[in-house]
Design an enzyme around this catalytic site. Structure first.
Site, mmCIF file in Angstrom:
data_model
loop_
_atom_site.group_PDB
_atom_site.id
_atom_site.type_symbol
_atom_site.label_atom_id
_atom_site.label_comp_id
_atom_site.label_asym_id
_atom_site.label_seq_id
_atom_site.Cartn_x
_atom_site.Cartn_y
_atom_site.Cartn_z
ATOM 1 N N THR A 14 26.829 29.865 88.169
ATOM 2 C CA THR A 14 27.690 30.779 87.399
ATOM 3 C C THR A 14 26.966 31.247 86.141
ATOM 4 O O THR A 14 27.267 30.792 85.030
ATOM 5 C CB THR A 14 29.001 30.060 87.005
ATOM 6 N N ASP A 45 17.759 33.724 59.003
ATOM 7 C CA ASP A 45 17.627 34.742 57.944
ATOM 8 C C ASP A 45 17.500 36.164 58.486
ATOM 9 O O ASP A 45 17.151 37.083 57.748
ATOM 10 C CB ASP A 45 16.412 34.425 57.064
ATOM 11 N N ASP A 79 21.396 29.350 85.358
ATOM 12 C CA ASP A 79 22.396 28.540 86.065
ATOM 13 C C ASP A 79 22.667 29.256 87.382
ATOM 14 O O ASP A 79 23.299 30.305 87.411
ATOM 15 C CB ASP A 79 23.666 28.438 85.217
ATOM 16 N N GLY A 117 14.342 29.510 59.257
ATOM 17 C CA GLY A 117 15.785 29.475 59.054
ATOM 18 C C GLY A 117 16.503 30.713 59.556
ATOM 19 O O GLY A 117 15.894 31.692 59.994
ATOM 20 N N HIS A 170 16.438 31.912 68.346
ATOM 21 C CA HIS A 170 15.061 32.280 67.999
ATOM 22 C C HIS A 170 14.938 32.696 66.527
ATOM 23 O O HIS A 170 13.863 32.556 65.937
ATOM 24 C CB HIS A 170 14.556 33.390 68.921
ATOM 25 N N HIS A 225 21.782 27.329 78.262
ATOM 26 C CA HIS A 225 21.182 27.853 79.493
ATOM 27 C C HIS A 225 22.160 27.835 80.663
ATOM 28 O O HIS A 225 21.765 28.089 81.797
ATOM 29 C CB HIS A 225 19.914 27.070 79.851
ATOM 30 N N THR A 226 23.420 27.571 80.398
ATOM 31 C CA THR A 226 24.440 27.725 81.431
ATOM 32 C C THR A 226 24.768 29.207 81.629
ATOM 33 O O THR A 226 25.485 29.580 82.547
ATOM 34 C CB THR A 226 25.725 26.936 81.088
ATOM 35 N N ASN A 247 9.268 36.079 72.413
ATOM 36 C CA ASN A 247 10.173 37.222 72.281
ATOM 37 C C ASN A 247 9.723 38.472 73.026
ATOM 38 O O ASN A 247 10.558 39.300 73.422
ATOM 39 C CB ASN A 247 10.347 37.578 70.804
ATOM 40 N N PRO A 253 10.192 26.279 71.207
ATOM 41 C CA PRO A 253 9.617 25.520 72.327
ATOM 42 C C PRO A 253 9.457 26.389 73.579
ATOM 43 O O PRO A 253 10.400 27.065 73.984
ATOM 44 C CB PRO A 253 10.622 24.390 72.559
ATOM 45 N N ARG A 307 20.684 33.713 72.367
ATOM 46 C CA ARG A 307 19.252 33.406 72.300
ATOM 47 C C ARG A 307 18.607 34.019 71.050
ATOM 48 O O ARG A 307 17.743 33.402 70.414
ATOM 49 C CB ARG A 307 18.567 33.924 73.567
#
Length: 320
Positions: free
Chosen positions: A243, A76, A240, A74, A68, A195-196, A96, A165, A64
């Protein structure tokens, strides 16, 4: 003669177009540190392996962080910068604050990398490699990471607030946010499969479990026990439900069963244009893995600083 000249001009024009469209990625190379830091990949892998063994959720957190980072000016390393008297970082931006984590793990990896090759490898590259290794550690696909990114000297809190988003996003909003980064809807659906793994805070899914109708009632009720209408904002639930520490395709199966944790998750399977792709990934894990790996490479190539741009930070938390 005129037609021959026209042909030559056309060929030259398209050659220039091709070169300009690939020049940024050409500066990134899987072998960028082959001579300057040959122990880089094994050093990062060992550190990620240890961090994930210590806490399985950390794999999702590092993935994540990379996402982000890349969505704000970009890939960086700007998300790693702390606030200071001269710099406003991205850590306190809405996406965040109280949720982005793993900064200490990146610090540790940077320390380990500095021991084998001081002042050579950027924090942006370390984060990109760590995201890949995290996915692999939890059972997901591997891919070759192009390297050679340099670190930014600045950050953008407003960029983080506007470009990433939110979990309340509609399908059209998700599509536009990803398109703004040069990512297609197909790549968006593949990347959503991240997001699994991982957890989300109550504040991110409260509206979905109390207000939306496209969620199985028993699932919503079970979530409401952990996430009251008020209070408990930081209470966690797995993205999830089956699992949350294994990288596979159950995320898509959950969406088909109307068991997406976030409103934005369930938007991917809600009678819209992405339903068919969710069905494909639900029944074909290899297709998901292949598309996810390819989309991760493309996301990692968003507007990197290369050549003499940016710097190689000594400390990932502050500019040199």
């Amino acid at each position: 003669m005129a037609s021959l000249m026209l042909l030559r001009i056309s060929v030259a024009f398209f050659a220039i177009l091709f070169i300009s469209s690939t020049s940024v990625n050409a500066q990134l190379s899987a072998n960028f540190y082959a001579k300057s830091c040959p122990q880089l990949l094994s050093t990062v892998k060992a550190a990620v392996k240890k961090a994930v063994a210590n806490e399985k959720r950390m794999g999702a957190s590092l993935l994540r962080l990379h996402f982000h980072d890349c969505f704000v000016n970009g890939c960086d390393g700007s998300i790693l910068l702390d606030d200071s008297s001269t710099l406003t970082g991205e850590k306190t931006a809405v996406p965040n604050l109280n949720s982005a984590r793993g900064f200490d793990v990146i610090d540790n990896i940077k320390t380990q990398v500095e021991k084998v090759c001081s002042g050579v490898v950027s924090c942006a590259d370390i984060l990109t490699i760590a995201a890949r290794d995290s996915v692999v550690e939890l059972g997901g696909p591997s891919w070759t990471v192009p390297l050679g990114r340099r670190d930014s000297r600045t950050a953008s809190k407003s960029g983080a607030n506007n470009n990433i988003p939110p979990p309340t996003s509609s399908l059209s909003n998700l599509m536009s946010k990803f398109q703004a980064q040069g990512l297609s809807t197909k790549e968006m659906v593949a990347l959503a499969g991240g997001h699994t793994i991982g957890q989300a805070r109550c504040t991110s899914f409260r509206a979905h479990i109390y207000n939306d109708s496209n969620i199985v009632k028993t699932y919503a009720t079970s979530l409401q026990a952990k996430c009251p209408r008020s209070g408990g904002d930081n209470n966690l639930s797995p993205l999830d439900l089956q699992t949350p520490t294994v990288f596979e395709n159950n995320y898509y199966k959950n969406l088909q069963a109307q068991k997406g944790l976030l409103h934005s998750d369930q938007e991917l399977f809600n009678g819209g244009s992405t339903d068919s792709q969710v069905k494909t990934y639900s029944s074909n894990q290899n297709a998901f893995f292949n598309d996810f790996a390819a989309a991760m490479v493309k996301m990692g190539n968003i507007k990197p600083l290369t050549g003499s741009s940016g710097e190689i930070r000594k400390n990932c938390r502050k500019p040199n």
